[in-house]
Scaffold this active site. Sequence first.
Site, PDB file in Angstrom:
ATOM      1  N   ILE A   1       0.834  -1.199   0.000  1.00  0.00           N
ATOM      2  CA  ILE A   1       0.000   0.000   0.000  1.00  0.00           C
ATOM      3  C   ILE A   1       0.874   1.257   0.000  1.00  0.00           C
ATOM      4  O   ILE A   1       0.609   2.217  -0.730  1.00  0.00           O
ATOM      5  CB  ILE A   1      -0.945   0.013   1.218  1.00  0.00           C
ATOM      6  CG1 ILE A   1      -1.875  -1.204   1.194  1.00  0.00           C
ATOM      7  CG2 ILE A   1      -1.775   1.301   1.241  1.00  0.00           C
ATOM      8  CD1 ILE A   1      -2.757  -1.342   2.425  1.00  0.00           C
TER       9      ILE A   1
ATOM     10  N   LEU B   1      12.417  -2.576   5.387  1.00  0.00           N
ATOM     11  CA  LEU B   1      12.385  -3.581   4.315  1.00  0.00           C
ATOM     12  C   LEU B   1      12.135  -4.994   4.837  1.00  0.00           C
ATOM     13  O   LEU B   1      12.519  -5.973   4.198  1.00  0.00           O
ATOM     14  CB  LEU B   1      13.688  -3.542   3.499  1.00  0.00           C
ATOM     15  CG  LEU B   1      13.979  -2.185   2.817  1.00  0.00           C
ATOM     16  CD1 LEU B   1      15.319  -2.237   2.090  1.00  0.00           C
ATOM     17  CD2 LEU B   1      12.863  -1.806   1.862  1.00  0.00           C
TER      18      LEU B   1
ATOM     19  N   SER C   1      -7.997   0.606  10.089  1.00  0.00           N
ATOM     20  CA  SER C   1      -8.630  -0.613   9.586  1.00  0.00           C
ATOM     21  C   SER C   1     -10.094  -0.672   9.993  1.00  0.00           C
ATOM     22  O   SER C   1     -10.454  -0.236  11.100  1.00  0.00           O
ATOM     23  CB  SER C   1      -7.911  -1.848  10.123  1.00  0.00           C
ATOM     24  OG  SER C   1      -8.612  -3.029   9.798  1.00  0.00           O
TER      25      SER C   1
ATOM     26  N   TYR D   1      -5.339  -7.571  16.291  1.00  0.00           N
ATOM     27  CA  TYR D   1      -4.910  -6.605  15.285  1.00  0.00           C
ATOM     28  C   TYR D   1      -5.847  -5.402  15.266  1.00  0.00           C
ATOM     29  O   TYR D   1      -5.410  -4.244  15.315  1.00  0.00           O
ATOM     30  CB  TYR D   1      -4.867  -7.276  13.913  1.00  0.00           C
ATOM     31  CG  TYR D   1      -4.924  -6.313  12.763  1.00  0.00           C
ATOM     32  CD1 TYR D   1      -3.842  -5.471  12.488  1.00  0.00           C
ATOM     33  CD2 TYR D   1      -6.053  -6.235  11.941  1.00  0.00           C
ATOM     34  CE1 TYR D   1      -3.898  -4.574  11.430  1.00  0.00           C
ATOM     35  CE2 TYR D   1      -6.102  -5.349  10.883  1.00  0.00           C
ATOM     36  CZ  TYR D   1      -5.026  -4.517  10.633  1.00  0.00           C
ATOM     37  OH  TYR D   1      -5.084  -3.630   9.588  1.00  0.00           O
TER      38      TYR D   1
ATOM     39  N   LYS E   1      -5.242  -1.216  16.261  1.00  0.00           N
ATOM     40  CA  LYS E   1      -5.603  -0.077  15.415  1.00  0.00           C
ATOM     41  C   LYS E   1      -6.535   0.880  16.161  1.00  0.00           C
ATOM     42  O   LYS E   1      -6.409   2.103  16.055  1.00  0.00           O
ATOM     43  CB  LYS E   1      -6.274  -0.565  14.136  1.00  0.00           C
ATOM     44  CG  LYS E   1      -5.345  -1.327  13.188  1.00  0.00           C
ATOM     45  CD  LYS E   1      -4.419  -0.390  12.450  1.00  0.00           C
ATOM     46  CE  LYS E   1      -3.668  -1.109  11.341  1.00  0.00           C
ATOM     47  NZ  LYS E   1      -2.868  -0.208  10.511  1.00  0.00           N
TER      48      LYS E   1
ATOM     49  N   PHE F   1     -11.375  -2.374   4.669  1.00  0.00           N
ATOM     50  CA  PHE F   1     -11.239  -3.821   4.889  1.00  0.00           C
ATOM     51  C   PHE F   1     -10.091  -4.423   4.080  1.00  0.00           C
ATOM     52  O   PHE F   1      -9.063  -4.774   4.615  1.00  0.00           O
ATOM     53  CB  PHE F   1     -12.555  -4.533   4.548  1.00  0.00           C
ATOM     54  CG  PHE F   1     -13.614  -4.390   5.594  1.00  0.00           C
ATOM     55  CD1 PHE F   1     -13.524  -5.063   6.800  1.00  0.00           C
ATOM     56  CD2 PHE F   1     -14.709  -3.569   5.386  1.00  0.00           C
ATOM     57  CE1 PHE F   1     -14.501  -4.935   7.778  1.00  0.00           C
ATOM     58  CE2 PHE F   1     -15.690  -3.426   6.347  1.00  0.00           C
ATOM     59  CZ  PHE F   1     -15.590  -4.108   7.552  1.00  0.00           C
TER      60      PHE F   1
ATOM     61  N   ILE G   1     -12.568 -22.497  -1.026  1.00  0.00           N
ATOM     62  CA  ILE G   1     -13.668 -21.588  -0.712  1.00  0.00           C
ATOM     63  C   ILE G   1     -14.283 -22.066   0.602  1.00  0.00           C
ATOM     64  O   ILE G   1     -14.809 -23.176   0.684  1.00  0.00           O
ATOM     65  CB  ILE G   1     -14.748 -21.588  -1.804  1.00  0.00           C
ATOM     66  CG1 ILE G   1     -14.144 -21.184  -3.146  1.00  0.00           C
ATOM     67  CG2 ILE G   1     -15.891 -20.657  -1.424  1.00  0.00           C
ATOM     68  CD1 ILE G   1     -15.139 -21.288  -4.308  1.00  0.00           C
TER      69      ILE G   1
END
Length: 358
Positions: A46, A67, A150, A174, A178, A202, A239
């Site tokens: 991103i 990195l 998020s 997580y 945030k 999302f 799936i």
Amino acid sequence: RNPEKPVFCEAKSHPKNKIQNSTFVLLVKHLEVKMKVLVIGGAGYIGSHVVKELMKAGHEVTVFDNLSSGLRENLFAKNGFIYGNILIPDDLDAAFSQGFDAFVHLAAFKAAGESMVKPEKYSVNNITGTLNIMNAAVKHNCFKMIFSSSAATFGEPQYLPIDEKHPQNPINYYGFTKLEIERFMTWYDNLKGLKFAALRYFNAAGYDPEGEVHGLEQKPENLLPRVMEAALGERDLKIFGTDYETRDGTCIRDYVHVTDLARAHVMALDYIEKNNKSLMLNLGTEKGTTVKEIIEAARKITGKPIPAAEEPRRPGDPAELYATSKLAKELLGWEPKYSDVETLVKTTWEAYTKHSKQ
């Protein structure tokens, strides 16, 4: 001078001018001042797209990255680069001492499942690391912050689409980190004057439509990269759940093109510069895409069969998750331009095939 107000130059009548007591008003258009922006995590998936959009807007960009997941191939020749770690305060102090007008923070760990097993890892990097960043920023008088938050801060949806007023009750660690960072930023705004934008979404998906950014995301967790790997014969695709009460029985998720997200970061920075106000915004498509829709589009675009095994539902997977972007449109003028399923799949496939040929 207030940059929001145009400059008026009053030209009083010259004594030799036959037209006495007349005033000519010249409107001089205010030119946007370029900002020096530090993008923390700017070599990542991103982050590299955010860097590109900031440059397109005329800002001078420096990337700060260790990195660990970012890639050198995502760096632009026009950018400065600082190799550093957000867990080392001296690294951040040295970076911010160079003098920046604003910074973008995209250096968080983001694997929701891992966060439930290794909360200490997420505590140190996401929370402590962010506090290190904010402390260094205010120390060096950098008071504009764009934070990649998020939609995981909301937890299970109580209604759809999720808006900014939806209760925040994260169901994974997580998302908790945030949410805590959003609270820290609010305090730093009140106490230190640090103006911020928290952008919640999302699933970032897709790649630069112009093909300049193509470094593949490291250890991707999302559906679309896994579909690409399956198309290349590198993994088996599964799936999880085909009996949900959705239009084709599979889960609906909110996939926003990474370039659209990057544009929102730049627009949010412009908003803070012009209004000197903090804001929290959701970025979404307001409708979402099913798992099968992604896979079918990938089969059509790649020309590959992409077999997918149907498995039982996974515990904790809601049938639908998607957010509204009404407030982002109202405040920023932002709307997703590239987040249709065809563009998401096509740009991702182009990035993956480019790497497969190397």
